[in-house]
Scaffold this active site. Structure first.
Site, short mmCIF file in Angstrom:
data_model
loop_
_atom_site.label_atom_id
_atom_site.label_comp_id
_atom_site.label_asym_id
_atom_site.label_seq_id
_atom_site.Cartn_x
_atom_site.Cartn_y
_atom_site.Cartn_z
N ASN A 212 -10.49 0.36 0.09
CA ASN A 212 -9.03 0.29 0.16
C ASN A 212 -8.52 -0.18 -1.20
O ASN A 212 -8.68 -1.34 -1.56
CB ASN A 212 -8.62 -0.67 1.27
N HIS B 226 -2.77 6.76 3.13
CA HIS B 226 -3.31 5.55 2.52
C HIS B 226 -4.75 5.37 3.01
O HIS B 226 -5.03 5.46 4.21
CB HIS B 226 -2.46 4.34 2.90
N CYS C 147 0.81 -1.21 0.00
CA CYS C 147 0.00 0.00 0.00
C CYS C 147 0.85 1.27 0.00
O CYS C 147 0.34 2.35 -0.32
CB CYS C 147 -0.94 -0.01 1.20
#
Length: 311
Positions: free
Chosen positions: A267, A237, A110
């Protein structure tokens, strides 16, 4: 000196709601929203990682007003690409008609996009390229275990891209703060090598992100020569709204617009920071030239962040 000269983003058309997920696993809209803040996510039915990356990159290239042959470097940050060779970056370069650029994929989970952004920044500063195309692109639906309610409610697909350009007048990309904790490398992982599936120890990730990462984010601001109170925006993130809220509370940045794209996009791993940043810029939530903290974290366990001036 360097700057982000343009941004682009792309998401699939299909929207998966929390109600849709109740038909796959034992969950509810209330359960998902309370624990993650996520209401919807985009799922690519036909598009590949390369398709998503190319669409976002094409918009960034057009926004920068550059011909394809001006790009000297293409980096795609991804952890969900099934293709190994040719790289997604090479596929993007070919589709956009970018000749002779160095093109490679980067996998730092990520934290991939902010890691790739720093890599491109360093290359441009060193004179290895005058313009670089940096893309975060993920098709997390390809690696989702749709029987695991703890992870399938989180993930979505999308891409974001930035053009990094040399600038002789202003420093628009601050020094990177990056690192990893390999002792906890298995906390976020892809399991089953030939049919990879995303898996993580969610509670461990939550504790790590909310208790250990704020000092690195503050250090990125310090290296850029600003205080957190000077930030006009914060793009972390987009892992989980509860993580974002807890992390931002520790930064003491009362004037900053905080990206919360996770609510509608879920996500999207390495795509989440450029996707959220591009949306902030598109609706002019942050003024051009204003300082924005980018800070991403995830598998590895890794982190990377820098302060950029909003294009």
């Amino acid at each position: 000196m360097t700057r982000i000269s343009a941004l682009g983003h792309h998401q699939p058309e299909h929207v998966m709601t929390n109600e849709d997920l109740t038909r796959l696993v034992d969950t509810s809209d209330e359960w998902i929203v309370r624990r993650t803040g996520i209401a919807t996510r985009r799922i690519a039915r036909e598009e590949s990682v390369a398709d998503l990356a190319t669409a976002a990159a094409g918009k960034a290239l057009a926004g920068a007003g550059l011909d394809p042959d001006a790009i000297g470097q293409v980096i795609v940050a991804t952890c969900s690409a099934i293709d190994r060779v040719p790289s997604i970056a090479a596929q993007v370069a070919g589709r956009l008609g970018i000749p002779a650029a160095v093109a490679f994929d980067l996998n730092n989970g990520c934290a991939g996009f902010t890691t790739a952004l720093a890599t491109a920044d360093h290359a441009v500063r060193a004179g290895a390229a005058r313009h670089a195309l940096v893309i975060g692109a993920e098709k997390m639906s390809d690696v989702t275990d749709w029987t695991d309610r703890s992870s399938c409610v989180l993930l979505g697909d999308g891409a974001g891209a930035a053009v990094v350009s040399a600038d002789g007048d202003e420093n628009g990309i601050g020094p990177v703060v990056w690192g990893s904790d390999p002792s906890r490398r298995d906390t976020v992982r892809m399991r089953d090598a030939w049919q990879p599936r995303f898996a993580q120890d969610g509670q461990s990730v939550f504790r790590w992100a909310t208790t250990e990462l704020a000092p690195y984010a503050r250090e990125a601001c310090r290296r850029a020569g600003i205080g957190t109170g000077d930030l006009a925006g914060i793009v972390t993130h987009q892992a989980n709204l509860r993580i974002i809220e807890a992390l931002v509370r520790q930064l003491d940045a009362p004037r900053a617009v905080v990206a919360q794209d996770v609510v509608e996009s879920g996500n999207t791993s390495a795509a989440s920071v450029p996707l959220a940043l591009a949306k902030l810029v598109e609706r002019r939530a942050v003024p051009a030239g204003a300082p924005v903290l980018l800070f991403a974290f995830g598998g590895g366990l890794s982190w990377a962040g820098q302060v950029v001036r909003c294009p």
